[in-house]
Design an enzyme around this catalytic site. Structure first.
Site, short mmCIF file in Angstrom:
data_model
loop_
_atom_site.label_atom_id
_atom_site.label_comp_id
_atom_site.label_asym_id
_atom_site.label_seq_id
_atom_site.Cartn_x
_atom_site.Cartn_y
_atom_site.Cartn_z
N GLU A 97 0.82 -1.22 0.00
CA GLU A 97 0.00 0.00 0.00
C GLU A 97 0.86 1.27 0.00
O GLU A 97 0.37 2.34 0.35
CB GLU A 97 -0.96 0.02 1.20
CG GLU A 97 -1.87 -1.20 1.33
CD GLU A 97 -2.88 -1.35 0.20
OE1 GLU A 97 -2.85 -0.58 -0.76
OE2 GLU A 97 -3.69 -2.29 0.29
N HIS A 100 -2.85 2.52 8.20
CA HIS A 100 -3.96 1.77 7.62
C HIS A 100 -4.19 0.53 8.46
O HIS A 100 -3.24 -0.15 8.86
CB HIS A 100 -3.62 1.36 6.17
CG HIS A 100 -4.52 0.31 5.62
ND1 HIS A 100 -5.88 0.49 5.49
CD2 HIS A 100 -4.28 -0.95 5.17
CE1 HIS A 100 -6.42 -0.60 4.97
NE2 HIS A 100 -5.47 -1.51 4.78
N HIS A 131 -7.52 -2.59 9.84
CA HIS A 131 -8.80 -3.25 9.58
C HIS A 131 -9.60 -3.35 10.89
O HIS A 131 -9.84 -4.48 11.36
CB HIS A 131 -8.57 -4.66 9.03
CG HIS A 131 -7.71 -4.74 7.79
ND1 HIS A 131 -7.10 -5.90 7.38
CD2 HIS A 131 -7.37 -3.80 6.86
CE1 HIS A 131 -6.42 -5.68 6.26
NE2 HIS A 131 -6.55 -4.41 5.93
N GLU A 146 -17.59 12.65 22.40
CA GLU A 146 -16.33 13.27 21.94
C GLU A 146 -16.13 13.23 20.42
O GLU A 146 -15.23 13.90 19.92
CB GLU A 146 -15.13 12.58 22.60
CG GLU A 146 -14.78 13.10 23.97
CD GLU A 146 -15.53 12.38 25.06
OE1 GLU A 146 -16.43 11.56 24.73
OE2 GLU A 146 -15.26 12.64 26.24
N HIS A 172 -13.09 -2.81 3.56
CA HIS A 172 -11.67 -3.20 3.67
C HIS A 172 -11.07 -2.70 4.99
O HIS A 172 -10.52 -3.48 5.74
CB HIS A 172 -10.90 -2.67 2.46
CG HIS A 172 -9.43 -2.99 2.50
ND1 HIS A 172 -8.70 -3.34 1.40
CD2 HIS A 172 -8.55 -3.02 3.53
CE1 HIS A 172 -7.45 -3.59 1.75
NE2 HIS A 172 -7.33 -3.38 3.04
P1 13P Z 1 0.77 -5.40 3.18
O1 13P Z 1 1.11 -6.70 3.86
O2 13P Z 1 1.36 -5.31 1.80
O3 13P Z 1 1.14 -4.21 4.06
O4 13P Z 1 -0.81 -5.35 2.97
C1 13P Z 1 -1.70 -5.44 4.05
C2 13P Z 1 -2.98 -4.75 3.82
O5 13P Z 1 -3.64 -4.39 4.78
C3 13P Z 1 -3.43 -4.52 2.43
O6 13P Z 1 -4.43 -3.54 2.40
ZN ZN Z 2 -5.65 -3.52 4.25
#
Ligand code: 13P
Ligand code: ZN
Length: 271
Positions: free
Chosen positions: A116, A139, A141, A169, A210
């Site tokens: 990413e 980033h 999840h 908040e 995602h």
């Molecule tokens: P990477 O292992 O390449 O960092 O990818 C993980 C991910 O969350 C893809 O969106």
């Molecule tokens: Zn991801």
């Protein structure tokens, strides 16, 4: 030269990834972090003339030429960063051509930065134009935020409004709201460009079904933004199927925003 394993930036990456893993946000290799470092600080730990190898990035990051980042590796598990930072992390500098990364440390098993990287570096470029002090792109999840993606409309105004309603908040922590992208193929320059476009306006961008991207000046600030959304999404998921008896009203959100002096998205309220 000081030992890089004792540097504050490696320490911060270790602590943050371990924390995110333990929260259940980063299964397997899920999630990635990039953190722009101060060259003067890095040179206390590394010889900046020593490039281990160069890796093409596949996109133009001219605005970041000479900038140094510590970045999680592709396919690497957040769970393992703490015990083996030199394999799971890397320190890269954007070369003079703007399209090559010079590896200064890490990715010891001959691996490379996150898939990413386009979304990260393009988001850094976008955020630095809005806030020259921005340093971190994260980033992840987060479970409840993702769950909410399946049962709530993926509309910036509606999603932000619902999240603002879930914790007192929220409007104070992310008055600029949450940007939303539809499901897109990850790891591409296209999703990177779309994320960066949203980052001109938002510090938080949901990637439909995602995960989420956050941007901030420090690791704490960035983590705190995502943590706050995740808490709000958790409350939403705990209550969405129950009759709603009470809520935080739009007038009360205005009261909060005014009391704390934040510049909020007035067009995201219904008054
Ligand atoms: P990477 O292992 O390449 O960092 O990818 C993980 C991910 O969350 C893809 O969106
Ligand atoms: Zn991801």
């Amino acid at each position: 030269m000081k030992d890089i394993l004792t540097s504050p930036f490696v320490e911060e990456m270790k602590k943050t990834t371990a924390n995110m893993y333990r929260l259940g946000w980063d299964e397997r290799n899920g999630g990635n972090i990039s953190y722009m470092l101060d060259e003067n600080q890095v040179k206390e730990y590394l010889d900046l003339d020593k490039v281990i190898r160069t890796i093409p990035t596949g996109f133009d990051a001219t605005d970041l030429i000479g900038k140094i980042f510590i970045v999680t590796g592709t396919g690497k598990y957040f769970k393992n960063v703490e015990s083996d930072p030199e394999t799971n992390l890397g320190i890269i500098r954007i070369a003079k051509d703007g399209t090559t990364a010079e590896l200064l440390w890490g990715y010891k098993d001959n691996s490379k930065f996150t898939s990413e990287l386009p979304a990260h570096l393009m988001s850094h470029m976008a955020r630095l134009k809005v806030d020259p002090e921005n340093r971190v792109i994260m980033h992840t999840h987060p479970t409840h935020t993702l769950a909410m993606n399946y049962v709530h409309e993926l509309d910036e105004k509606k999603l932000t409004h619902t999240l603002w309603e879930m914790c007192t908040e929220c409007i104070v922590v992310f008055p600029d709201g949450v940007g939303v992208l539809p499901w897109m193929l990850c790891g591409t320059n296209e999703i990177g460009e779309a994320t960066a476009k949203k980052m001109e306006e938002f510090r938080l961008v949901v990637w439909g079904m995602h995960g989420i991207y956050g941007a901030g000046k420090t690791m704490d600030e960035t983590f705190g933004l995502i943590e706050t959304i995740e808490k709000a999404a958790q409350i939403y998921m705990l209550t969405a199927h129950l009759p709603r008896i009470n809520t935080i009203k739009d007038e009360e959100m205005v009261e909060l925003a005014e009391f704390f002096g934040v510049n909020y998205r007035k067009d995201f309220l219904n008054i």
